[in-house]
Write a protein that holds these residues in place. Structure first.
Motif, short mmCIF file in Angstrom:
data_model
loop_
_atom_site.label_atom_id
_atom_site.label_comp_id
_atom_site.label_asym_id
_atom_site.label_seq_id
_atom_site.Cartn_x
_atom_site.Cartn_y
_atom_site.Cartn_z
N THR A 181 44.25 39.91 31.85
CA THR A 181 43.13 39.15 33.32
C THR A 181 42.44 38.42 32.44
O THR A 181 41.65 39.07 31.53
CB THR A 181 42.84 40.52 33.90
OG1 THR A 181 43.72 41.15 34.78
CG2 THR A 181 41.44 40.27 35.29
N VAL A 219 37.16 43.45 28.14
CA VAL A 219 36.77 42.45 28.08
C VAL A 219 35.78 41.36 26.78
O VAL A 219 35.49 42.24 25.99
CB VAL A 219 34.93 43.01 28.75
CG1 VAL A 219 34.04 41.13 29.29
CG2 VAL A 219 35.86 43.64 29.93
N ALA A 242 33.63 44.90 34.21
CA ALA A 242 33.56 43.72 34.75
C ALA A 242 33.30 42.68 35.89
O ALA A 242 32.86 41.65 36.14
CB ALA A 242 33.90 42.44 33.96
N ARG A 243 34.32 43.52 36.72
CA ARG A 243 35.02 42.46 37.66
C ARG A 243 33.81 42.83 38.99
O ARG A 243 34.12 42.61 40.18
CB ARG A 243 36.64 43.01 38.14
CG ARG A 243 37.19 41.95 39.46
CD ARG A 243 36.72 41.06 39.32
NE ARG A 243 37.41 40.04 38.71
CZ ARG A 243 38.55 39.70 38.34
NH1 ARG A 243 39.74 40.26 38.90
NH2 ARG A 243 38.74 39.05 36.96
N TYR A 244 33.65 44.86 38.87
CA TYR A 244 32.74 45.16 39.44
C TYR A 244 31.76 44.29 40.36
O TYR A 244 31.13 43.65 40.82
CB TYR A 244 32.32 46.59 38.94
CG TYR A 244 31.46 47.12 40.44
CD1 TYR A 244 31.79 47.66 41.56
CD2 TYR A 244 30.05 47.52 40.81
CE1 TYR A 244 31.27 48.10 43.00
CE2 TYR A 244 29.07 47.91 41.52
CZ TYR A 244 29.36 48.10 42.52
OH TYR A 244 28.79 48.31 43.57
N TYR A 296 42.74 43.84 38.62
CA TYR A 296 41.66 43.57 38.54
C TYR A 296 40.69 44.40 40.01
O TYR A 296 39.56 44.81 40.17
CB TYR A 296 41.04 43.51 37.17
CG TYR A 296 40.84 44.52 35.86
CD1 TYR A 296 40.33 45.14 35.51
CD2 TYR A 296 42.31 43.95 34.99
CE1 TYR A 296 40.61 46.33 34.73
CE2 TYR A 296 42.46 45.06 34.45
CZ TYR A 296 41.40 45.40 33.50
OH TYR A 296 41.80 46.71 32.89
N ASP A 297 41.09 43.80 40.90
CA ASP A 297 40.88 43.02 42.29
C ASP A 297 40.45 44.58 42.69
O ASP A 297 38.92 44.97 43.68
CB ASP A 297 40.61 42.13 43.05
CG ASP A 297 40.42 41.13 42.60
OD1 ASP A 297 39.37 40.73 42.21
OD2 ASP A 297 40.69 39.98 43.58
N SER A 337 31.40 41.07 39.17
CA SER A 337 31.35 39.75 40.26
C SER A 337 31.52 39.63 41.20
O SER A 337 31.00 39.28 42.27
CB SER A 337 32.60 39.53 39.49
OG SER A 337 33.45 39.89 39.52
N ARG A 338 33.02 40.64 41.71
CA ARG A 338 33.47 41.06 42.61
C ARG A 338 32.10 41.68 43.50
O ARG A 338 32.42 41.70 45.34
CB ARG A 338 34.55 41.77 42.63
CG ARG A 338 35.31 41.62 44.09
CD ARG A 338 36.46 42.43 44.19
NE ARG A 338 37.75 43.06 45.07
CZ ARG A 338 38.35 42.04 45.31
NH1 ARG A 338 38.35 40.59 45.61
NH2 ARG A 338 38.85 42.15 47.12
N ASP A 383 33.96 36.44 34.27
CA ASP A 383 32.75 37.84 34.78
C ASP A 383 31.69 37.23 34.20
O ASP A 383 30.43 38.68 34.31
CB ASP A 383 33.60 39.30 35.51
CG ASP A 383 35.01 38.45 36.42
OD1 ASP A 383 34.63 39.06 37.33
OD2 ASP A 383 36.14 38.10 35.46
N ALA A 411 27.72 37.61 35.86
CA ALA A 411 27.65 38.66 36.37
C ALA A 411 27.10 39.10 36.17
O ALA A 411 26.78 40.56 36.53
CB ALA A 411 28.61 38.91 37.63
N PHE A 435 38.47 37.72 31.95
CA PHE A 435 37.26 37.95 32.68
C PHE A 435 35.94 37.31 31.97
O PHE A 435 34.35 37.16 32.26
CB PHE A 435 36.79 39.56 31.96
CG PHE A 435 37.60 40.71 32.65
CD1 PHE A 435 37.74 41.15 33.87
CD2 PHE A 435 38.87 41.41 31.40
CE1 PHE A 435 38.80 42.13 34.33
CE2 PHE A 435 39.83 42.29 32.23
CZ PHE A 435 39.64 42.76 33.62
#
Length: 275
Positions: A205, A124, A103-105, A70-71, A107-108, A210, A213, A207
């Motif tokens: 994964t 999620v 979700a990962r966008y 997911y990163d 946070s990352r 996350d 965020a 989340f």
């Protein structure tokens, strides 16, 4: 510009329809951006810019060996947003596996350029059943997905997966056999490596870290009869953990809302975007 090249050189196929405020649509596993076509058309007709792309390994995008975590998938989203100029005042809409990319966008990448988000039938915050996630999917059920794909991928998708996906049973048949065949054809466009790797990613994964965020208004839509992604482990838990979120439950609805409840989904998205 049908293709965007990501930072690791992968070619991502992009549909870019209409003009106006951008709405980026992230598709579910194991489909492609084509699954969003009715909603994308409606968004473009309503004065929005609808951008949908095939996740790496699926549809018409490149099928590299790596990058199905997911990163990397969130980085792909960032690269598509930058390349299309849709990196300000954007709304991210993630269906199923695509919710994890949202979700990962957030946070990352710190939610850069995002003013709203929507999670539809999303994985999620956590799919896997664990002691602290008792409503999740058991490990053996997730392993069964990989086993079925490895044994006979066309049979698994057509006769097992897509039927559950759209809530088809002995009595219930909310979509035609043609829709089942179409969804199967989309699923089989994906590479075997990417199909298996992404199943591993969305199933395992977590989340939950996350959720904090999400600092924008967030719409969460989920069917109460979703047997692919159980609502208690997903939408209800996400709504509890995301500030400024709104949960809309479709009573008795299965996973594939874009087909079984397409008009309602479109209207709910347009209402949310018009706020």
């Amino acid at each position: 510009m049908p293709y965007v090249k990501t930072r690791d050189g992968t070619d991502i196929y992009v549909k870019d329809w209409g003009s106006g405020r951008p709405v980026i649509l992230l598709h579910g596993w194991p489909l492609s951006s084509d699954s969003w076509d009715p909603q994308a058309m409606a968004l473009a007709d309503a004065g929005f810019r609808a951008i949908a792309y095939d996740r790496r390994g699926f549809g018409r995008s490149g099928q590299p060996w790596n990058g199905y975590d997911y990163d990397t998938l969130a980085d792909d989203l960032a690269d598509v947003m930058a390349a299309t100029g849709a990196d300000s005042e954007a709304t991210l809409v993630g269906f199923s596996m695509g919710g994890g990319e949202v979700a990962r966008y957030m946070s990352r990448h710190g939610g850069k350029g995002v003013i709203a988000a929507a999670l539809v039938s999303s994985v999620v915050p956590y799919m896997l059943k664990t002691e602290d996630n008792p409503h999740g999917v058991p490990e053996e059920a997730l392993a069964g997905i990989a086993d079925g794909i490895k044994a006979d991928r066309p049979h698994f998708f057509r006769d097992t997966f897509v039927k559950q996906f759209f809530g088809v049973g002995i009595i219930s048949h909310p979509v035609s056999d043609d829709v089942l065949d179409w969804a199967t054809s989309l699923a089989l466009q994906g590479g075997l490596k990417s199909t298996l790797a992404c199943a591993e990613a969305f199933g395992h994964t977590d989340f939950r870290p996350d959720l904090a965020a999400f600092n924008v208004p967030t719409l969460i839509i989920h069917g109460t009869a979703d047997h692919t992604v159980p609502i208690d482990a997903s939408a209800r838990a996400a709504a509890a953990g995301i500030a400024n979120s709104q949960l809309v439950e479709y009573d008795g609805a299965p996973h594939g809302l874009f087909a079984t409840h397409g008009d309602r989904l479109t209207n709910d998205l347009l209402t949310f975007l018009g706020r």
